[in-house]
Write a protein that holds these residues in place. Structure first.
Motif, short mmCIF file in Angstrom:
data_model
loop_
_atom_site.label_atom_id
_atom_site.label_comp_id
_atom_site.label_asym_id
_atom_site.label_seq_id
_atom_site.Cartn_x
_atom_site.Cartn_y
_atom_site.Cartn_z
N SER A 97 -43.04 -36.71 37.25
CA SER A 97 -41.73 -37.07 36.71
C SER A 97 -40.83 -37.72 37.76
CB SER A 97 -41.04 -35.83 36.13
OG SER A 97 -40.81 -34.85 37.11
N THR A 152 -36.93 -33.98 33.22
CA THR A 152 -38.11 -33.13 33.41
C THR A 152 -38.16 -32.59 34.84
OG1 THR A 152 -39.35 -34.37 31.74
CG2 THR A 152 -40.63 -33.04 33.27
N SER A 153 -37.89 -33.45 35.80
CA SER A 153 -37.92 -33.01 37.19
C SER A 153 -36.82 -31.99 37.46
CB SER A 153 -37.79 -34.20 38.14
OG SER A 153 -36.54 -34.84 38.01
N TYR A 182 -38.96 -39.54 34.59
CA TYR A 182 -38.39 -38.50 33.72
C TYR A 182 -37.47 -37.58 34.53
CZ TYR A 182 -42.43 -40.08 31.05
OH TYR A 182 -43.36 -40.85 30.40
#
Length: 247
Positions: free
Chosen positions: A36, A106-107, A103
């Motif tokens: 991500s 997400t990270s 992303y």
């Protein structure tokens, strides 16, 4: 759900992060954080990442190992060996810019879960050891490396300097600690570094990765006159706590 689970008591965290556990949560979070955090350009340079074969899905540990092998194929940082000592400016030129990540949300969630798993307790170092083995520390340092927001840094800064000692911005993304609120990826990353630095056994490892340089740039961060914020003070305190452990 995973962030909430990792926020549970130390016994649950120990079970979730145990390297002998089939869950392999640390490896899974590490793999997803790596993916991500790629920029689109970094991702396109990589071969298609297979997640399974005819025998079924690969385990998180296998996925992370395959990613590490791909790192070696591609060469230098961010795939640098964690046994190599980076120079002072190394991390400053490799800042994580959320606007360029594949992303970013997400990270951020992955870092929040890793922050919880990195908490130390008197009974076990399992979570911390698993995090080290996953090779994530260099990446986490990139989240708290500063950009051109660090215009007032001094000699200990990770910024480059001109001949008249005027710091030269090394990245157009100003990763200012004043913007690192409690829900940010940077705040979670700084907590991870603070938690890990509390272990004397890990001091040498983190120093070899240049953690002192990166943390010092946060601890010494100075905003324009009249713009000091409580948020900045909080992040500087955390960086100084981490440095106190490391030094």
């Amino acid at each position: 759900i995973l962030v909430n689970l990792t926020f549970a008591d130390s016994h649950v965290r120990k079970q979730l992060s145990d390297p002998e556990n089939d869950i392999q949560l640390v490896e899974a979070l590490s793999y997803v954080l790596r993916i991500s955090s790629f920029t689109h350009e970094e991702y396109e340079k990589r071969q298609i990442l297979e997640v399974g074969d005819a025998n079924g899905a690969y385990s998180p540990k296998d996925l992370l190992q395959a990613l590490t092998e791909e790192d070696r194929r591609l060469g230098p940082f961010p795939n640098q060996s964690e046994n190599e000592m980076p120079n002072v400016n190394h991390f400053a030129t490799q800042i994580i810019d959320p606007s360029r990540q594949l992303y970013p949300e997400t990270s951020r969630w992955c870092l929040s879960a890793i922050k919880n798993l990195s908490k130390l307790d008197k009974e076990s170092m399992t979570g911390t050891n698993a995090l080290i083995e996953s090779g994530l520390i260099a990446l986490i340092l990139r989240f708290v490396s500063l950009g051109n927001a660090s215009a007032d840094h001094g000699q200990g800064s990770s910024l480059s300097s001109s001949s008249n000692n005027t710091p030269v911005p090394v990245d157009p993304f100003a990763n200012s600690p004043s913007l690192w609120d409690s829900n940010s990826a940077q705040d979670a990353a700084l907590y991870v570094l603070m938690n890990l630095s509390a272990s004397p056994e890990l001091n040498e490892h983190m120093q070899e990765l240049g953690a002192v340089h990166v943390l010092a740039s946060v601890a010494d961060f100075s905003e324009s006159e009249g713009e000091e914020s409580t948020q900045t003070d909080l992040q500087r305190i955390k960086a100084r706590i981490a440095l106190a452990y490391l030094l």
